[in-house]
Design a protein around this motif. Structure first.
Motif, mmCIF file in Angstrom:
data_model
loop_
_atom_site.group_PDB
_atom_site.id
_atom_site.type_symbol
_atom_site.label_atom_id
_atom_site.label_comp_id
_atom_site.label_asym_id
_atom_site.label_seq_id
_atom_site.Cartn_x
_atom_site.Cartn_y
_atom_site.Cartn_z
ATOM 1 N N ALA A 1 8.055 29.365 52.660
ATOM 2 C CA ALA A 1 9.375 29.445 53.627
ATOM 3 C C ALA A 1 9.262 31.052 53.663
ATOM 4 C CB ALA A 1 10.393 28.874 53.394
ATOM 5 N N VAL A 2 10.287 31.459 54.493
ATOM 6 C CA VAL A 2 10.880 32.723 54.698
ATOM 7 C C VAL A 2 12.140 32.857 54.674
ATOM 8 C CG1 VAL A 2 10.976 34.780 55.981
ATOM 9 C CG2 VAL A 2 8.856 33.656 56.086
ATOM 10 N N GLY A 3 12.847 33.666 53.640
ATOM 11 C CA GLY A 3 14.354 33.762 53.437
ATOM 12 C C GLY A 3 15.003 34.083 54.611
ATOM 13 N N GLU A 4 16.109 33.746 55.186
ATOM 14 C CA GLU A 4 16.900 34.350 56.077
ATOM 15 C C GLU A 4 18.275 35.014 55.761
ATOM 16 O OE1 GLU A 4 17.308 31.952 59.839
ATOM 17 O OE2 GLU A 4 15.058 31.780 60.112
ATOM 18 N N MET A 5 18.758 34.122 54.885
ATOM 19 C CA MET A 5 19.853 34.408 54.183
ATOM 20 C C MET A 5 19.941 34.064 52.700
ATOM 21 S SD MET A 5 23.860 33.631 55.442
ATOM 22 C CE MET A 5 25.113 33.987 54.497
ATOM 23 N N MET A 6 20.133 35.026 51.834
ATOM 24 C CA MET A 6 19.741 34.643 50.271
ATOM 25 C C MET A 6 21.099 33.787 49.892
ATOM 26 S SD MET A 6 17.164 36.033 49.160
ATOM 27 C CE MET A 6 17.686 36.025 47.529
ATOM 28 N N PRO A 7 20.998 32.965 48.758
ATOM 29 C CA PRO A 7 22.069 32.089 48.556
ATOM 30 C C PRO A 7 23.391 32.958 48.182
ATOM 31 C CG PRO A 7 20.132 31.454 47.350
ATOM 32 C CD PRO A 7 19.898 32.502 47.998
ATOM 33 N N ALA A 8 24.439 32.420 48.636
ATOM 34 C CA ALA A 8 25.780 33.239 48.374
ATOM 35 C C ALA A 8 26.787 32.293 48.526
ATOM 36 C CB ALA A 8 25.809 34.422 49.599
ATOM 37 N N ASP A 9 27.835 32.663 47.941
ATOM 38 C CA ASP A 9 28.991 31.905 48.042
ATOM 39 C C ASP A 9 29.866 32.189 49.202
ATOM 40 O OD1 ASP A 9 28.583 30.599 45.444
ATOM 41 O OD2 ASP A 9 29.913 32.070 44.404
ATOM 42 N N MET A 10 30.278 31.190 49.997
ATOM 43 C CA MET A 10 30.725 31.536 51.425
ATOM 44 C C MET A 10 32.182 31.273 51.359
ATOM 45 S SD MET A 10 28.649 32.553 53.354
ATOM 46 C CE MET A 10 26.974 32.953 52.740
ATOM 47 N N PHE A 11 33.029 31.832 52.421
ATOM 48 C CA PHE A 11 34.631 31.883 52.382
ATOM 49 C C PHE A 11 34.946 30.458 52.769
ATOM 50 C CE2 PHE A 11 32.984 32.345 56.852
ATOM 51 C CZ PHE A 11 33.717 31.504 57.513
ATOM 52 N N TRP A 12 34.232 29.493 53.211
ATOM 53 C CA TRP A 12 34.546 28.158 53.427
ATOM 54 C C TRP A 12 34.346 27.197 52.289
ATOM 55 C CZ3 TRP A 12 30.235 29.882 56.050
ATOM 56 C CH2 TRP A 12 28.860 29.544 55.826
ATOM 57 N N GLY A 13 34.030 27.811 51.158
ATOM 58 C CA GLY A 13 33.926 26.952 49.942
ATOM 59 C C GLY A 13 32.494 26.434 49.357
ATOM 60 N N ASP A 14 31.441 26.713 50.059
ATOM 61 C CA ASP A 14 30.075 26.185 49.634
ATOM 62 C C ASP A 14 29.209 27.513 49.342
ATOM 63 O OD1 ASP A 14 30.651 23.748 50.706
ATOM 64 O OD2 ASP A 14 29.430 23.862 52.360
ATOM 65 N N ARG A 15 28.040 26.921 48.555
ATOM 66 C CA ARG A 15 27.169 27.937 48.380
ATOM 67 C C ARG A 15 26.374 27.700 49.359
ATOM 68 N NH1 ARG A 15 25.897 32.155 45.152
ATOM 69 N NH2 ARG A 15 23.774 32.210 44.514
#
Length: 137
Positions: free
Chosen positions: A104-118
């Motif tokens: 796969a090709v990464g589009e967005m690296m894992p990150a903590d989001m403002f809505w409360g999800d990783r």
């Protein structure tokens, strides 16, 4: 009152369903529950996979039928994303890494989001976009 609809299940059209099934198995732990080959013996007419508690159906592209969906172009922007909800935030990182290792090709690296999800996003080798998410903490 109208009857509630059934479960929404994505049906993916791909350029090589056999390769896609192998990728989804490696990247997401998919289990194949059904597969029917086309008369040519090379293409998949229909397959059903279980990923976690969800179902994904898929087939090869059959342009000779003149109808239905066409396989997306890998590397082009996808018009639909498949959301894969995971149990724990650490699973987002692990699944993202496993999918990248599988091609796969990464589009967005894992990150903590403002809505409360990783959260993370990637494109599979067949042109489909996947979003991975799990509650933080």
């Amino acid at each position: 009152m109208a009857e509630a609809p059934g479960l929404a299940i994505p049906y993916l059209t791909v350029g090589s369903a056999l390769d896609a099934i192998a990728f989804y198995r490696e990247a997401f732990g998919a289990q194949e529950t059904f597969k029917m080959m086309a008369e040519d013996g090379r293409r998949v007419l229909y397959a059903r996979l279980v990923i976690g508690t969800g179902i994904v159906m898929l087939s090869d592209d059959f342009p000779e039928f003149g109808s239905g969906a066409i396989a997306p172009v890998p590397g082009a922007r996808a018009c639909v994303s498949i959301a894969l909800t995971l149990a724990r935030a650490a699973n987002v990182d692990a699944t993202f890494a496993r999918a990248l290792a599988a091609g796969a090709v990464g589009e967005m690296m894992p990150a903590d989001m403002f809505w409360g999800d990783r959260f993370a996003a990637l494109s599979d080798p067949f042109g489909h976009r996947w979003m991975l998410s799990a509650p933080q903490g």
